[in-house]
Structure formats: C-alpha cells, structure tokens
Design a protein around this motif. Structure first.
Motif, PDB file in Angstrom:
ATOM      1  N   TYR A  34       1.211  -3.105  16.467  1.00  0.00           N
ATOM      2  CA  TYR A  34       2.651  -2.818  16.504  1.00  0.00           C
ATOM      3  C   TYR A  34       3.102  -2.455  15.090  1.00  0.00           C
ATOM      4  N   PRO A  35       4.188  -1.685  14.967  1.00  0.00           N
ATOM      5  CA  PRO A  35       4.619  -1.257  13.641  1.00  0.00           C
ATOM      6  C   PRO A  35       4.815  -2.457  12.717  1.00  0.00           C
ATOM      7  N   GLY A  36       4.314  -2.341  11.524  1.00  0.00           N
ATOM      8  CA  GLY A  36       4.456  -3.423  10.543  1.00  0.00           C
ATOM      9  C   GLY A  36       3.195  -4.262  10.440  1.00  0.00           C
ATOM     10  N   GLN A  37       2.383  -4.264  11.500  1.00  0.00           N
ATOM     11  CA  GLN A  37       1.188  -5.118  11.508  1.00  0.00           C
ATOM     12  C   GLN A  37       0.208  -4.678  10.417  1.00  0.00           C
TER      13      GLN A  37
ATOM     14  N   GLY B  33      21.696   4.335  -5.388  1.00  0.00           N
ATOM     15  CA  GLY B  33      20.604   5.240  -5.756  1.00  0.00           C
ATOM     16  C   GLY B  33      19.401   4.955  -4.880  1.00  0.00           C
ATOM     17  N   HIS B  34      18.282   5.585  -5.196  1.00  0.00           N
ATOM     18  CA  HIS B  34      17.057   5.421  -4.406  1.00  0.00           C
ATOM     19  C   HIS B  34      16.639   3.950  -4.406  1.00  0.00           C
ATOM     20  N   TYR B  35      16.468   3.358  -3.225  1.00  0.00           N
ATOM     21  CA  TYR B  35      16.191   1.915  -3.155  1.00  0.00           C
ATOM     22  C   TYR B  35      14.757   1.574  -2.761  1.00  0.00           C
ATOM     23  N   GLY B  36      13.885   2.585  -2.672  1.00  0.00           N
ATOM     24  CA  GLY B  36      12.485   2.304  -2.334  1.00  0.00           C
ATOM     25  C   GLY B  36      12.266   2.256  -0.834  1.00  0.00           C
ATOM     26  N   LEU B  37      11.620   1.193  -0.368  1.00  0.00           N
ATOM     27  CA  LEU B  37      11.221   1.093   1.045  1.00  0.00           C
ATOM     28  C   LEU B  37      12.269   0.357   1.877  1.00  0.00           C
ATOM     29  N   SER B  38      12.735   0.969   2.967  1.00  0.00           N
ATOM     30  CA  SER B  38      13.718   0.304   3.835  1.00  0.00           C
ATOM     31  C   SER B  38      13.159  -1.003   4.386  1.00  0.00           C
ATOM     32  N   GLY B  39      11.880  -0.980   4.731  1.00  0.00           N
ATOM     33  CA  GLY B  39      11.266  -2.149   5.367  1.00  0.00           C
ATOM     34  C   GLY B  39      11.335  -3.394   4.509  1.00  0.00           C
ATOM     35  N   TYR B  40      11.404  -3.219   3.191  1.00  0.00           N
ATOM     36  CA  TYR B  40      11.454  -4.355   2.266  1.00  0.00           C
ATOM     37  C   TYR B  40      12.729  -5.184   2.514  1.00  0.00           C
TER      38      TYR B  40
ATOM     39  N   ILE C 129       8.058  -4.260  12.274  1.00  0.00           N
ATOM     40  CA  ILE C 129       8.931  -3.442  11.416  1.00  0.00           C
ATOM     41  C   ILE C 129       8.497  -1.982  11.486  1.00  0.00           C
ATOM     42  N   LEU C 130       9.294  -1.207  12.179  1.00  0.00           N
ATOM     43  CA  LEU C 130       9.052   0.236  12.218  1.00  0.00           C
ATOM     44  C   LEU C 130       9.851   0.835  11.066  1.00  0.00           C
ATOM     45  N   ASP C 131       9.154   1.414  10.113  1.00  0.00           N
ATOM     46  CA  ASP C 131       9.836   1.935   8.919  1.00  0.00           C
ATOM     47  C   ASP C 131       9.280   3.324   8.658  1.00  0.00           C
ATOM     48  N   THR C 132       9.996   4.322   9.101  1.00  0.00           N
ATOM     49  CA  THR C 132       9.409   5.667   9.041  1.00  0.00           C
ATOM     50  C   THR C 132      10.387   6.727   8.560  1.00  0.00           C
TER      51      THR C 132
ATOM     52  N   GLY D 137       0.808  -1.226   0.000  1.00  0.00           N
ATOM     53  CA  GLY D 137       0.000   0.000   0.000  1.00  0.00           C
ATOM     54  C   GLY D 137       0.838   1.272   0.000  1.00  0.00           C
ATOM     55  N   MET D 138       2.173   1.153  -0.256  1.00  0.00           N
ATOM     56  CA  MET D 138       3.020   2.355  -0.306  1.00  0.00           C
ATOM     57  C   MET D 138       3.171   2.765  -1.775  1.00  0.00           C
ATOM     58  N   HIS D 139       2.058   3.245  -2.354  1.00  0.00           N
ATOM     59  CA  HIS D 139       2.058   3.570  -3.786  1.00  0.00           C
ATOM     60  C   HIS D 139       3.078   4.668  -4.112  1.00  0.00           C
ATOM     61  N   SER D 140       3.418   5.464  -3.085  1.00  0.00           N
ATOM     62  CA  SER D 140       4.408   6.532  -3.278  1.00  0.00           C
ATOM     63  C   SER D 140       5.763   5.970  -3.703  1.00  0.00           C
ATOM     64  N   HIS D 141       6.022   4.695  -3.433  1.00  0.00           N
ATOM     65  CA  HIS D 141       7.318   4.096  -3.755  1.00  0.00           C
ATOM     66  C   HIS D 141       7.187   2.964  -4.771  1.00  0.00           C
ATOM     67  N   GLY D 142       6.046   2.936  -5.453  1.00  0.00           N
ATOM     68  CA  GLY D 142       5.814   1.862  -6.418  1.00  0.00           C
ATOM     69  C   GLY D 142       5.878   2.364  -7.848  1.00  0.00           C
TER      70      GLY D 142
ATOM     71  N   GLY E 293      17.286  15.036   3.849  1.00  0.00           N
ATOM     72  CA  GLY E 293      16.244  14.279   3.173  1.00  0.00           C
ATOM     73  C   GLY E 293      15.196  13.842   4.182  1.00  0.00           C
ATOM     74  N   THR E 294      14.221  13.094   3.688  1.00  0.00           N
ATOM     75  CA  THR E 294      13.204  12.550   4.594  1.00  0.00           C
ATOM     76  C   THR E 294      13.758  11.313   5.305  1.00  0.00           C
ATOM     77  N   ASN E 295      15.025  11.061   5.076  1.00  0.00           N
ATOM     78  CA  ASN E 295      15.911  10.071   5.707  1.00  0.00           C
ATOM     79  C   ASN E 295      15.256   9.009   6.608  1.00  0.00           C
TER      80      ASN E 295
ATOM     81  N   ILE F  22       5.257  13.395   6.602  1.00  0.00           N
ATOM     82  CA  ILE F  22       4.912  12.310   5.659  1.00  0.00           C
ATOM     83  C   ILE F  22       6.069  12.170   4.672  1.00  0.00           C
ATOM     84  N   ASN F  23       6.140  11.034   3.998  1.00  0.00           N
ATOM     85  CA  ASN F  23       7.274  10.880   3.082  1.00  0.00           C
ATOM     86  C   ASN F  23       7.064  11.703   1.811  1.00  0.00           C
ATOM     87  N   ARG F  24       8.176  12.073   1.168  1.00  0.00           N
ATOM     88  CA  ARG F  24       8.122  12.970   0.012  1.00  0.00           C
ATOM     89  C   ARG F  24       7.361  12.335  -1.165  1.00  0.00           C
TER      90      ARG F  24
HETATM   91  N1  LIG Z   1      14.432   5.464  -0.020  1.00  0.00           N
HETATM   92  C1  LIG Z   1      14.190   6.669   0.455  1.00  0.00           C
HETATM   93  O1  LIG Z   1      14.916   7.597   0.168  1.00  0.00           O
HETATM   94  C2  LIG Z   1      13.016   6.896   1.353  1.00  0.00           C
HETATM   95  C3  LIG Z   1      12.858   8.153   1.936  1.00  0.00           C
HETATM   96  C4  LIG Z   1      11.788   8.329   2.807  1.00  0.00           C
HETATM   97  C5  LIG Z   1      10.889   7.299   3.051  1.00  0.00           C
HETATM   98  N2  LIG Z   1      11.070   6.099   2.437  1.00  0.00           N
HETATM   99  C6  LIG Z   1      10.167   4.984   2.717  1.00  0.00           C
HETATM  100  O2  LIG Z   1       8.823   5.446   2.802  1.00  0.00           O
HETATM  101  C7  LIG Z   1       8.157   4.761   3.850  1.00  0.00           C
HETATM  102  C8  LIG Z   1       7.852   5.673   5.043  1.00  0.00           C
HETATM  103  O3  LIG Z   1       6.810   6.362   4.820  1.00  0.00           O
HETATM  104  P1  LIG Z   1       6.094   7.094   6.020  1.00  0.00           P
HETATM  105  O4  LIG Z   1       7.033   7.801   6.889  1.00  0.00           O
HETATM  106  O5  LIG Z   1       5.009   7.829   5.333  1.00  0.00           O
HETATM  107  O6  LIG Z   1       5.530   5.837   6.817  1.00  0.00           O
HETATM  108  P2  LIG Z   1       4.121   5.643   7.530  1.00  0.00           P
HETATM  109  O7  LIG Z   1       3.752   6.912   8.210  1.00  0.00           O
HETATM  110  O8  LIG Z   1       3.165   5.062   6.564  1.00  0.00           O
HETATM  111  O9  LIG Z   1       4.477   4.544   8.627  1.00  0.00           O
HETATM  112  C9  LIG Z   1       5.517   4.704   9.549  1.00  0.00           C
HETATM  113  C10 LIG Z   1       5.555   3.524  10.495  1.00  0.00           C
HETATM  114  O10 LIG Z   1       4.478   3.608  11.406  1.00  0.00           O
HETATM  115  C11 LIG Z   1       3.801   2.364  11.474  1.00  0.00           C
HETATM  116  N3  LIG Z   1       2.371   2.626  11.735  1.00  0.00           N
HETATM  117  C12 LIG Z   1       1.490   3.240  10.930  1.00  0.00           C
HETATM  118  N4  LIG Z   1       0.281   3.306  11.506  1.00  0.00           N
HETATM  119  C13 LIG Z   1       0.400   2.711  12.714  1.00  0.00           C
HETATM  120  C14 LIG Z   1      -0.499   2.456  13.805  1.00  0.00           C
HETATM  121  N5  LIG Z   1      -1.761   2.820  13.757  1.00  0.00           N
HETATM  122  N6  LIG Z   1      -0.006   1.824  14.890  1.00  0.00           N
HETATM  123  C15 LIG Z   1       1.284   1.447  14.954  1.00  0.00           C
HETATM  124  N7  LIG Z   1       2.183   1.658  13.972  1.00  0.00           N
HETATM  125  C16 LIG Z   1       1.746   2.286  12.863  1.00  0.00           C
HETATM  126  C17 LIG Z   1       4.016   1.712  10.122  1.00  0.00           C
HETATM  127  O11 LIG Z   1       3.920   0.297  10.227  1.00  0.00           O
HETATM  128  C18 LIG Z   1       5.432   2.158   9.818  1.00  0.00           C
HETATM  129  O12 LIG Z   1       6.360   1.277  10.376  1.00  0.00           O
HETATM  130  C19 LIG Z   1       9.106   3.783   4.440  1.00  0.00           C
HETATM  131  O13 LIG Z   1       8.902   2.514   3.876  1.00  0.00           O
HETATM  132  C20 LIG Z   1      10.449   4.373   4.087  1.00  0.00           C
HETATM  133  O14 LIG Z   1      11.482   3.425   4.041  1.00  0.00           O
HETATM  134  C21 LIG Z   1      12.110   5.877   1.617  1.00  0.00           C
END
Ligand SMILES: NC(=O)c1ccc[n+]([C@@H]2O[C@H](COP(=O)([O-])OP(=O)(O)OC[C@H]3O[C@@H](n4cnc5c(N)ncnc54)[C@H](O)[C@@H]3O)[C@@H](O)[C@H]2O)c1
Length: 335
Positions: free
Chosen positions: A303-306, A113-120, A170-173, A38-43, A153-155, A178-180
């Motif tokens: 929990y994160p990732g659920q 280069g840009h690798y998409g989602l860290s959580g992957y 998996i906490l991936d944030t 569901g992370m269409h921003s990175h698809g 960056g949004t690092n 919000i992400n760019r």
């Molecule tokens: N490659 C890059 O340069 C780059 C840069 C920025 C972000 N990203 C990717 O974009 C994605 C991050 O986007 P985001 O910051 O919008 O993430 P997000 O706000 O969608 O989620 C952040 C985290 O919060 C958790 N979460 C969300 N709702 C929750 C809830 N109700 N209860 C508990 N946990 C909850 C999620 O599982 C996730 O781990 C990541 O996958 C990140 O790796 C990549």
C-alpha cells in the motif's frame, strides 16, 4: 556522513543564514527525512537553493508568521515568505489541534515557499490518529492539456490515514510522471531520465534531463493528470490567497521575487462516521487488498507509504551517502 553530524551541519548552515535555532532545526529535520525516505530529489540537493534564496532576501529568515483563526476548525496562515518547512510545520500543528478538538482541521497557508515532501507533514497528522489530505502548488512544469507551454506545477496530492498498524497509508504523489526534483538531480549528476516522462522544447520525447527542464514534463494519465494539476492549483493557490496560474516562481532559477506558494491541509478524525469501528474497517480493507491474487513477478501488494517506511527504517541504521557535488556545496555553505 553520520546522521548526528549531518544534522548539526545543516542546522549550522541555516543558522549562519539567519534562521533562528528552532527554524534551522525544523528545516534540517525535513531535509534529513527526505534523505532517509530515499527522496534525494527533495533532500540535500536543495540546500544550496534554499540558502541562495535566503541570501537574495526571497526567503525571509526571520518571518512574522500570522495565524488568523476563522473558526474553531479553520485557520489561515500568512507565512510572510518564511522557508516553506517552517510554514508547513506551523500549519500541520494548527490543523492537528483543530481536528483533535472539533473533528476537522482546515488550514490554508499563503506567502510560503517550497516545503519539500507533503508526506512528511501528513505523517505527523496520521501519527496523531488523524486522516489527512494536503495540497501545494509548484512552479510551471506541466502543460495544461491542449496548451503548448508549461504552466501547472508538478502539484503533489497527498492522502494519509492511520492503518491500525505501525505503517501508515500515505499516498504522496506529484501529478507528473516523475517529480521535477528527480529531473533536476539527474541534470546535476549527469544521469538519464526515463523515456516517457518529458518532452524537449521542440516537443520530442527526451531522456536528457537538461533538455527536459527546458521543455515540458508529462502529466500522469494525459488530460486527467492535467485536470488534477489544475485542481491543486485552485485549492492551494486560488483558494488560499497564494500565487496561482503559473505565477509560482521556480526556486532554482527565478530570483525576481518570493514564491508566494499556497498550501492546504485538511485533517479529519477517522471515527467521525463509524466510531471506533474505523480501526477494524481499515485493517479489513488493507488485508483484503493485500491478499488478492498477484500477477506474475509480484510477491507482495504494497500500500502507498509502505515502501517509504521500509526505506526509512533501513536507512536510519546507516550513514547518509552524499555525492561529491553535494559535499562540495555543503562545504562552500559552511564557509
Ligand atoms: N513541494 C513541492 O512543490 C513538490 C512538488 C512535487 C512533488 N513533491 C514531493 O515529491 C514526492 C513525489 O514524488 P513522486 O511523484 O516521484 O512519488 P513516487 O512516484 O516516488 O511515489 C508516489 C506514491 O506511490 C507510492 N508507491 C510507489 N511505489 C509503489 C508500489 N510499488 N506500490 C504501491 N504504492 C507505491 C509511494 O508510496 C507514493 O505514495 C512527494 O513526496 C511529493 O510531496 C513536492
């Protein structure tokens, strides 16, 4: 579009752009995974960008990736400006091997280069029963606390652990509100963004995605988020040999050179200090927190990732919905 057809289509697009069969498949899998969680921003919305960068020779379709083994646990990878998916795939596999052998795997990547989602990538390590932490830096989006212009960056920061159940933690944030990618996608599709995530170039809050891209994004928790973004820039850029301090180029609109992004992967065996008790302890930890009394309107503490796991499972059974704009891009890339 059916998953199999979509996968074939993306592989074909990458192969036509000069990637080997293996690298096209790695890249296609990462993009499809982003759609499934569901992370269409990175698809699919980024497919055109990757292809443009390959055409402009800013992503190397035939990289000579070098892995320098520093010790049994530590490696440095020079990705030779490969597409980020391929560099990260090699890095996580290298880190998994080291951690399985020695307890710890530490892998730095430069010239990526840009690798998409860290959580992957973190999920790949967690599935091998390892704890994983990973960092990557990204192009300027956030102003350092007290500065007028964006530089960090949004690092994203990502942490994962096995949970002794089928759903990993998996906490991936990103460290921005919000992400760019979400703002870019909103700009592309003419959608509004939430009101508390960005300022326009005059410093006023905006819900207009295009104006937000010209201005600055807001970090999470003010100076604390700015500090976290800085830490990620140091660990993924300064520490690895990658670009840092605002020099990572925006993949969408800066074609003056490769990104030279850095990534850092830290993997650990969960039994290092408490033996096999880790399984029992993590289960107890999650159970305690999930059983806490809930505030009004909350049925379950996730929990994160659920949430991502549930989306993945349900999307796997469906066709992938592709917006008109993106279908047009895909068709044009197949020509
Ligand atoms: N490659 C890059 O340069 C780059 C840069 C920025 C972000 N990203 C990717 O974009 C994605 C991050 O986007 P985001 O910051 O919008 O993430 P997000 O706000 O969608 O989620 C952040 C985290 O919060 C958790 N979460 C969300 N709702 C929750 C809830 N109700 N209860 C508990 N946990 C909850 C999620 O599982 C996730 O781990 C990541 O996958 C990140 O790796 C990549």
């Amino acid at each position: 579009m059916k998953l199999i057809k979509l996968s074939k289509t993306i592989k074909k697009i990458f192969s036509n752009h000069g990637l080997s069969k293996k690298h096209a498949s790695i890249s296609s899998n990462a993009i499809i995974n982003a759609e499934l969680v569901g992370m269409h921003s990175h698809g699919l919305t980024r497919l055109m960008m990757y292809c443009k960068r390959i055409q402009k020779k800013l992503i190397n379709p035939k990289p000579r990736i070098k892995i320098k083994k520093i010790s049994q646990s530590i490696s440095l990878i020079d990705a030779n400006n490969s597409i980020g998916f391929v560099a990260a795939d090699i890095a996580i596999k290298t880190a998994i091997n080291s951690a399985k052998k020695t307890g710890i795997g530490l892998v730095a990547v430069k010239n990526s280069g840009h690798y998409g989602l860290s959580g992957y990538y973190v999920e790949k390590a967690v599935k091998k029963n390892l704890i994983a932490i990973c960092f990557t830096n990204a192009p300027p989006a956030i102003a350092p606390y007290g500065a007028k212009k964006s530089l960090f960056g949004t690092n994203p920061i990502c942490f994962g652990t096995p949970t002794n159940s089928k759903i990993p933690f998996i906490l991936d944030t990103s460290v921005s509100m919000i992400n760019r990618g979400k703002i870019r996608r909103a700009a592309k599709l003419g959608l509004k963004i939430p009101s508390n995530v960005a300022l326009d170039k005059s410093g006023n809050p905006t819900t207009n995605a295009k104006k937000a891209l010209e201005g600055v994004q807001l970090p999470i928790a003010s100076f604390k988020g700015s500090g976290l973004a800085w830490m990620v820039d140091i660990l993924s850029g300064v520490f690895t040999g990658g670009n840092h301090s605002g020099k990572v180029k925006d993949p969408f609109d800066d074609f003056t050179g490769p990104q030279n992004i850095g990534h850092l992967f830290i993997l650990m065996k969960p039994n290092l200090f408490v033996g096999n008790n880790y399984n029992k302890r993590i289960k107890e930890n999650i159970k305690t927190i999930k059983k806490m009394p809930k505030i009004k309107g909350v049925k379950e503490i996730f929990y994160p990732g659920q949430n991502k796991y549930q989306r993945y499972k349900s999307n796997l059974k469906k066709e992938i919905k592709i917006s008109k704009n993106i279908l047009i891009e895909i068709k044009s890339l197949l020509k």
